[in-house]
Design a protein around this motif. Structure first.
Motif, PDB file in Angstrom:
ATOM      1  N   ASN A 135      -3.589  -4.487  -0.312  1.00 17.03           N
ATOM      2  CA  ASN A 135      -3.478  -4.660  -1.759  1.00 17.03           C
ATOM      3  C   ASN A 135      -3.089  -6.093  -2.107  1.00 17.03           C
ATOM      4  OD1 ASN A 135      -4.238  -2.071  -2.396  1.00 17.03           O
ATOM      5  ND2 ASN A 135      -2.147  -1.285  -2.556  1.00 17.03           N
ATOM      6  N   GLY A 191     -17.151   1.811  -4.547  1.00 17.93           N
ATOM      7  CA  GLY A 191     -16.162   1.569  -5.600  1.00 17.93           C
ATOM      8  C   GLY A 191     -16.760   0.915  -6.829  1.00 17.93           C
ATOM      9  N   HIS A 208     -17.122   2.428 -10.774  1.00 16.45           N
ATOM     10  CA  HIS A 208     -16.703   1.700 -11.983  1.00 16.45           C
ATOM     11  C   HIS A 208     -17.868   1.568 -12.962  1.00 16.45           C
ATOM     12  CE1 HIS A 208     -12.810   0.683 -10.412  1.00 16.45           C
ATOM     13  NE2 HIS A 208     -13.270  -0.099  -9.451  1.00 16.45           N
ATOM     14  N   GLN A 240     -10.707  -2.676  -0.760  1.00 17.79           N
ATOM     15  CA  GLN A 240      -9.721  -1.671  -1.181  1.00 17.79           C
ATOM     16  C   GLN A 240      -9.261  -1.900  -2.617  1.00 17.79           C
ATOM     17  OE1 GLN A 240      -6.712  -0.345   1.521  1.00 17.79           O
ATOM     18  NE2 GLN A 240      -5.163  -0.154  -0.067  1.00 17.79           N
ATOM     19  N   ALA A 250     -11.979  -0.879  -4.826  1.00 10.83           N
ATOM     20  CA  ALA A 250     -12.142   0.573  -4.831  1.00 10.83           C
ATOM     21  C   ALA A 250     -11.015   1.288  -5.565  1.00 10.83           C
ATOM     22  CB  ALA A 250     -12.233   1.090  -3.398  1.00 10.83           C
ATOM     23  N   THR A 251      -9.795   0.806  -5.431  1.00  9.39           N
ATOM     24  CA  THR A 251      -8.650   1.589  -5.928  1.00  9.39           C
ATOM     25  C   THR A 251      -7.940   0.963  -7.125  1.00  9.39           C
ATOM     26  OG1 THR A 251      -7.033   0.524  -4.452  1.00  9.39           O
ATOM     27  CG2 THR A 251      -8.235   2.443  -3.581  1.00  9.39           C
ATOM     28  N   SER A 252      -8.334  -0.265  -7.518  1.00  8.70           N
ATOM     29  CA  SER A 252      -7.753  -0.933  -8.685  1.00  8.70           C
ATOM     30  C   SER A 252      -6.229  -0.851  -8.731  1.00  8.70           C
ATOM     31  CB  SER A 252      -8.333  -0.348  -9.982  1.00  8.70           C
ATOM     32  OG  SER A 252      -9.716  -0.537 -10.042  1.00  8.70           O
ATOM     33  N   PRO A 253      -5.542  -1.288  -7.658  1.00  6.40           N
ATOM     34  CA  PRO A 253      -4.081  -1.187  -7.660  1.00  6.40           C
ATOM     35  C   PRO A 253      -3.422  -2.131  -8.662  1.00  6.40           C
ATOM     36  CG  PRO A 253      -4.812  -2.467  -5.770  1.00  6.40           C
ATOM     37  CD  PRO A 253      -6.054  -1.921  -6.429  1.00  6.40           C
ATOM     38  N   GLU A 306      -4.431  -2.668 -11.875  1.00  9.62           N
ATOM     39  CA  GLU A 306      -4.928  -2.362 -13.226  1.00  9.62           C
ATOM     40  C   GLU A 306      -4.068  -3.074 -14.275  1.00  9.62           C
ATOM     41  OE1 GLU A 306      -8.110  -0.365 -14.665  1.00  9.62           O
ATOM     42  OE2 GLU A 306      -7.136   0.938 -13.199  1.00  9.62           O
ATOM     43  N   ALA A 311       0.842  -1.196   0.000  1.00  9.66           N
ATOM     44  CA  ALA A 311       0.000   0.000   0.000  1.00  9.66           C
ATOM     45  C   ALA A 311       0.879   1.249   0.000  1.00  9.66           C
ATOM     46  CB  ALA A 311      -0.919   0.011   1.204  1.00  9.66           C
ATOM     47  N   GLU A 312       0.356   2.320  -0.581  1.00 18.06           N
ATOM     48  CA  GLU A 312       1.144   3.563  -0.647  1.00 18.06           C
ATOM     49  C   GLU A 312       1.080   4.315   0.673  1.00 18.06           C
ATOM     50  OE1 GLU A 312       0.378   4.091  -5.422  1.00 18.06           O
ATOM     51  OE2 GLU A 312      -0.672   5.363  -3.980  1.00 18.06           O
ATOM     52  N   ASN A 341     -16.624   1.060   0.836  1.00 14.10           N
ATOM     53  CA  ASN A 341     -15.606   0.872  -0.202  1.00 14.10           C
ATOM     54  C   ASN A 341     -16.106  -0.023  -1.329  1.00 14.10           C
ATOM     55  OD1 ASN A 341     -13.492   2.402   0.695  1.00 14.10           O
ATOM     56  ND2 ASN A 341     -12.470   0.727   1.782  1.00 14.10           N
TER      57      ASN A 341
END
Lengths: 211, 211
Positions: free
Chosen positions: B200, B14, B18, B131, B134-137, B139, A210-211, B10
């Protein structure tokens, strides 16, 4: 590592070949001694075969890779497993493979722990199909192998053996988490044979800090 | 597709974003109406908010994305769901998230089906963390989203919505297979928060046709 492998099917035989290729000493055992001999021959000069008790005594680590109906007998035949790293990939599958016999309030791995007394049980390799273990169709693609157990040292050994078999280890925590990993076995079975995807299916865990 | 989303956290928020980005009409509902309004605002001009009953009536598909303790009330408040595609990603997690309240002989999705009468329940999205949804880490990395249900048409709708959310759908068979998919939720929780990998994390199903 000296490894006793109880069960010489796709799973036990395939893992034994991978490990032998990395220079580990292997002793196979199987209900039918000829199966163990064949697995040893296929694994090469660092592999031999013996009885279940001999394989258990031989191994610093012991892989239990037998059908669920044979687990109780295999553990009994193994004799004392006190202190051994016992890596279990035997799943409590119903005879038709369509369901798990044990779940939620216990798991196959925990039942094995009860049967095996002082052994340090680690669940591993159950989240990749035996055919994938055996034939490595995803070479280089990073198949994840989840493992869990209660003894840190035993888990460290299992982790190394997962790497040496060519897979990416994922520490899934305590042995009780077998209750989470074991249904993943049955899911692959459903995908392969009910949904028609065939046996070359496996999980990869995607992970990004995670960032 | 017109989509009612019950739960604006979330997961619901999320997915709604989308889907709104793909041109679907969305109506959010939440226990706190302000949460639903905020989710709708974040999702853009094709999204609005309403009561649970309004969102349920609005949607051809309804996403149930509330905490397990709110599921019974949410389904009751929704009113008739007969014939609706009800996509459930509410998991029967214990309050501390460390275990599942229901398993093996049933599943959260099956309990939802009992509560929701004539609805055509599909379990989906539970195998990716909120998460990640929601954040599509990941992609472009092909996160797999497993889904299961008993109604082919409803599953087809769910499949399209999984694709539109940017994930790879994997048909995991009948609704009873929720018993297999739901433990995978808890496993991600254990990896993220007990094993320290962070949120993530996600599954990718590797698949290659057999030769």
């Amino acid at each position: 590592v000296k490894i006793g492998i109880i069960g010489a099917g796709n799973m036990g035989g395939g893992l034994g070949r991978h490990w032998a290729g990395k220079g580990h000493e292997i002793m196979f055992a199987a209900g039918n001694p000829a199966d163990a001999e064949a697995a040893a021959k296929a694994a090469g000069s660092t592999a031999q075969s013996g009885t279940t008790a001999e394989a258990a005594a031989f191994g610093d680590a012991v892989l239990l890779a037998v059908p669920w109906t044979s687990v109780e007998e295999a553990v009994k035949d193994a004799g004392s497993l006190d202190g051994k790293v016992l890596i279990n990939c035997s799943m409590p599958l119903a005879p038709d493979y369509m369901s798990l016999l044990v779940g939620h309030t216990s798991s196959g791995a925990e039942e094995v722990q009860k049967l095996a007394g002082g052994a340090r049980v680690v669940l591993a390799f159950n989240t990749a199909p035996a055919q994938v273990i055996a034939t490595s169709p995803f070479e280089g693609d990073g198949v994840s192998v989840f493992y869990c157990g209660d003894d840190a040292e035993a888990k460290g050994v299992a982790r190394g053996l997962i790497e040496d078999a060519g897979f990416n280890p994922v520490d899934a925590g305590a042995l009780q988490n077998a209750r989470l990993l074991e249904p993943m076995t049955e899911l692959l079975i459903q995908l392969a044979f009910v949904q028609g995807m065939g046996a070359n299916v496996a999980y990869q865990l995607l992970h990004r800090p995670a960032e």
